[in-house]
Motif scaffolding. Structure first.
Motif, PDB file in Angstrom:
ATOM      1  N   ALA A  53      83.022  22.410  14.590  1.00 38.36           N
ATOM      2  CA  ALA A  53      82.934  21.087  13.970  1.00 38.36           C
ATOM      3  C   ALA A  53      82.575  19.977  14.958  1.00 38.36           C
ATOM      4  CB  ALA A  53      84.240  20.760  13.244  1.00 38.36           C
ATOM      5  N   PRO A  54      83.271  19.843  16.101  1.00 36.78           N
ATOM      6  CA  PRO A  54      82.894  18.755  17.004  1.00 36.78           C
ATOM      7  C   PRO A  54      81.488  18.905  17.562  1.00 36.78           C
ATOM      8  CG  PRO A  54      84.574  20.162  18.011  1.00 36.78           C
ATOM      9  CD  PRO A  54      84.462  20.565  16.588  1.00 36.78           C
ATOM     10  N   LYS A  55      81.012  20.121  17.712  1.00 40.47           N
ATOM     11  CA  LYS A  55      79.654  20.338  18.211  1.00 40.47           C
ATOM     12  C   LYS A  55      78.625  19.868  17.179  1.00 40.47           C
ATOM     13  CE  LYS A  55      81.175  24.465  20.787  1.00 40.47           C
ATOM     14  NZ  LYS A  55      82.012  23.682  21.634  1.00 40.47           N
ATOM     15  N   VAL A  56      78.912  20.102  15.897  1.00 40.78           N
ATOM     16  CA  VAL A  56      77.999  19.627  14.846  1.00 40.78           C
ATOM     17  C   VAL A  56      77.966  18.104  14.820  1.00 40.78           C
ATOM     18  CG1 VAL A  56      77.560  19.582  12.363  1.00 40.78           C
ATOM     19  CG2 VAL A  56      78.282  21.708  13.449  1.00 40.78           C
ATOM     20  N   GLU A  57      79.135  17.470  14.970  1.00 42.06           N
ATOM     21  CA  GLU A  57      79.169  16.008  14.956  1.00 42.06           C
ATOM     22  C   GLU A  57      78.487  15.433  16.190  1.00 42.06           C
ATOM     23  OE1 GLU A  57      79.884  14.555  12.260  1.00 42.06           O
ATOM     24  OE2 GLU A  57      80.540  16.435  11.371  1.00 42.06           O
ATOM     25  N   LEU A  58      78.641  16.096  17.334  1.00 47.77           N
ATOM     26  CA  LEU A  58      77.905  15.667  18.522  1.00 47.77           C
ATOM     27  C   LEU A  58      76.401  15.792  18.302  1.00 47.77           C
ATOM     28  CD1 LEU A  58      79.908  16.990  21.615  1.00 47.77           C
ATOM     29  CD2 LEU A  58      79.047  14.660  21.284  1.00 47.77           C
ATOM     30  N   ALA A  59      75.994  16.865  17.637  1.00 50.18           N
ATOM     31  CA  ALA A  59      74.566  17.056  17.353  1.00 50.18           C
ATOM     32  C   ALA A  59      74.026  15.917  16.495  1.00 50.18           C
ATOM     33  CB  ALA A  59      74.345  18.392  16.654  1.00 50.18           C
ATOM     34  N   ARG A  60      74.812  15.502  15.493  1.00 49.45           N
ATOM     35  CA  ARG A  60      74.393  14.362  14.655  1.00 49.45           C
ATOM     36  C   ARG A  60      74.167  13.130  15.526  1.00 49.45           C
ATOM     37  NH1 ARG A  60      75.880  15.211   9.113  1.00 49.45           N
ATOM     38  NH2 ARG A  60      77.443  16.856   8.856  1.00 49.45           N
ATOM     39  N   LEU A  61      75.118  12.893  16.433  1.00 45.98           N
ATOM     40  CA  LEU A  61      75.041  11.695  17.260  1.00 45.98           C
ATOM     41  C   LEU A  61      73.849  11.758  18.209  1.00 45.98           C
ATOM     42  CD1 LEU A  61      76.506   9.039  17.731  1.00 45.98           C
ATOM     43  CD2 LEU A  61      77.884  10.160  19.481  1.00 45.98           C
ATOM     44  N   TYR A  62      73.633  12.905  18.837  1.00 49.88           N
ATOM     45  CA  TYR A  62      72.481  13.044  19.724  1.00 49.88           C
ATOM     46  C   TYR A  62      71.173  12.829  18.966  1.00 49.88           C
ATOM     47  CZ  TYR A  62      75.129  14.796  23.747  1.00 49.88           C
ATOM     48  OH  TYR A  62      75.966  14.901  24.817  1.00 49.88           O
ATOM     49  N   GLN A  63      71.115  13.313  17.733  1.00 49.65           N
ATOM     50  CA  GLN A  63      69.898  13.104  16.948  1.00 49.65           C
ATOM     51  C   GLN A  63      69.720  11.625  16.631  1.00 49.65           C
ATOM     52  OE1 GLN A  63      69.479  15.699  13.590  1.00 49.65           O
ATOM     53  NE2 GLN A  63      67.308  15.262  13.397  1.00 49.65           N
ATOM     54  N   GLU A  64      70.836  10.937  16.372  1.00 52.13           N
ATOM     55  CA  GLU A  64      70.788   9.493  16.144  1.00 52.13           C
ATOM     56  C   GLU A  64      70.229   8.782  17.375  1.00 52.13           C
ATOM     57  OE1 GLU A  64      71.812   5.909  13.856  1.00 52.13           O
ATOM     58  OE2 GLU A  64      71.514   8.012  13.352  1.00 52.13           O
ATOM     59  N   PHE A  65      70.542   9.310  18.559  1.00 50.50           N
ATOM     60  CA  PHE A  65      70.043   8.719  19.802  1.00 50.50           C
ATOM     61  C   PHE A  65      68.614   9.162  20.119  1.00 50.50           C
ATOM     62  CE2 PHE A  65      74.652   8.688  21.618  1.00 50.50           C
ATOM     63  CZ  PHE A  65      74.970   7.640  20.771  1.00 50.50           C
ATOM     64  N   GLY A  66      68.057  10.055  19.293  1.00 48.97           N
ATOM     65  CA  GLY A  66      66.716  10.558  19.554  1.00 48.97           C
ATOM     66  C   GLY A  66      66.660  11.671  20.579  1.00 48.97           C
ATOM     67  N   GLN A  67      67.825  12.252  20.912  1.00 52.13           N
ATOM     68  CA  GLN A  67      67.897  13.325  21.905  1.00 52.13           C
ATOM     69  C   GLN A  67      67.901  14.672  21.174  1.00 52.13           C
ATOM     70  OE1 GLN A  67      71.081  12.625  24.720  1.00 52.13           O
ATOM     71  NE2 GLN A  67      70.761  10.410  24.658  1.00 52.13           N
TER      72      GLN A  67
END
Length: 222
Positions: A118-132
């Motif tokens: 779960a935390p890895k999926v939420e981190l992935a969302r955030l990185y995508q929001e940052f364009g990473q």
């Protein structure tokens, strides 16, 4: 205690209905009663935070957002793995231009739960929001390595593949996600669209069976 929990659930259920109808102040009163009935119910604090978050966004009132952050943190004090709360708090921090705080919040959660996807999926969302995108993809692959049955990770990875133009791999991941959670009508429609685009004779590796990204605002729960 059972009676307190039941009373809290009733108040939360009524508050959720009022929230969904846009009656945010009335919902807040219900959620406050839910907290009073059962101070250990993390969902009640999350619900209060959700309502104040929505009011703060709608009315541009900083004091409501301060209240929301306070209640999100109280929710996490009572449930250190409350996924919806982590996501909503991260969203709010990004909205307030506190992106590094949002990143630290999710990284700490992930470090404390290395075997949880779960935390890895939420981190992935955030990185995508940052364009990473590469960092996002890496987090999703890690999520699936610890939990191959995480439907959200499969769907998010599929979207990355689709954006890259790799339709066949996107479809594999969409099928895998739908096999784990069939109630995803938008994803099912997306998968059907890819099948049509690829042609009826296209062959796609079967998705394995299973044992039975950042948006504004949060939804309360019972």
């Amino acid at each position: 205690m059972a009676g307190c929990r039941a009373a809290s659930q009733v108040q939360n259920a009524q508050g959720v209905r009022q929230f969904q109808q846009g009656q945010y102040q009335a919902a807040i009163q219900r959620f406050q009663k839910a907290v009073a009935s059962d101070p250990n119910n993390a969902n009640s604090y999350y619900n209060l935070a959700s309502a104040y978050h929505r009011l703060g966004d709608l009315n541009h009132r900083q004091e409501d957002l301060v209240q929301a952050e306070n209640y999100y943190n109280q929710c996490l004090d009572h449930d250190q793995n409350h996924r919806d709360c982590y996501r909503a708090l991260a969203v709010m921090l990004v909205e307030e231009h506190r992106s590094q705080e949002a990143l630290r919040l999710l990284e700490i959660w992930a470090n404390h739960n290395p075997t949880s996807s779960a935390p890895k999926v939420e981190l992935a969302r955030l990185y995508q929001e940052f364009g990473q995108r590469d960092a996002s993809r890496a987090q999703l692959l890690e999520a699936l390595s610890v939990n191959p049955y995480d439907s959200q990770a499969s769907a998010a990875l599929g979207r990355l593949y689709e954006e890259d133009g790799n339709q066949s791999q996107a479809l594999v991941n969409y099928q895998r996600s739908l096999g784990q959670n069939s109630f995803q009508p938008e994803l099912a429609a997306r998968a059907d669209s890819i099948r049509t685009a690829m042609g009826t004779n296209s062959t796609v590796p079967p998705a394995p069976g299973s044992p039975r990204m950042v948006g504004t605002g949060s939804q309360p729960r019972y």
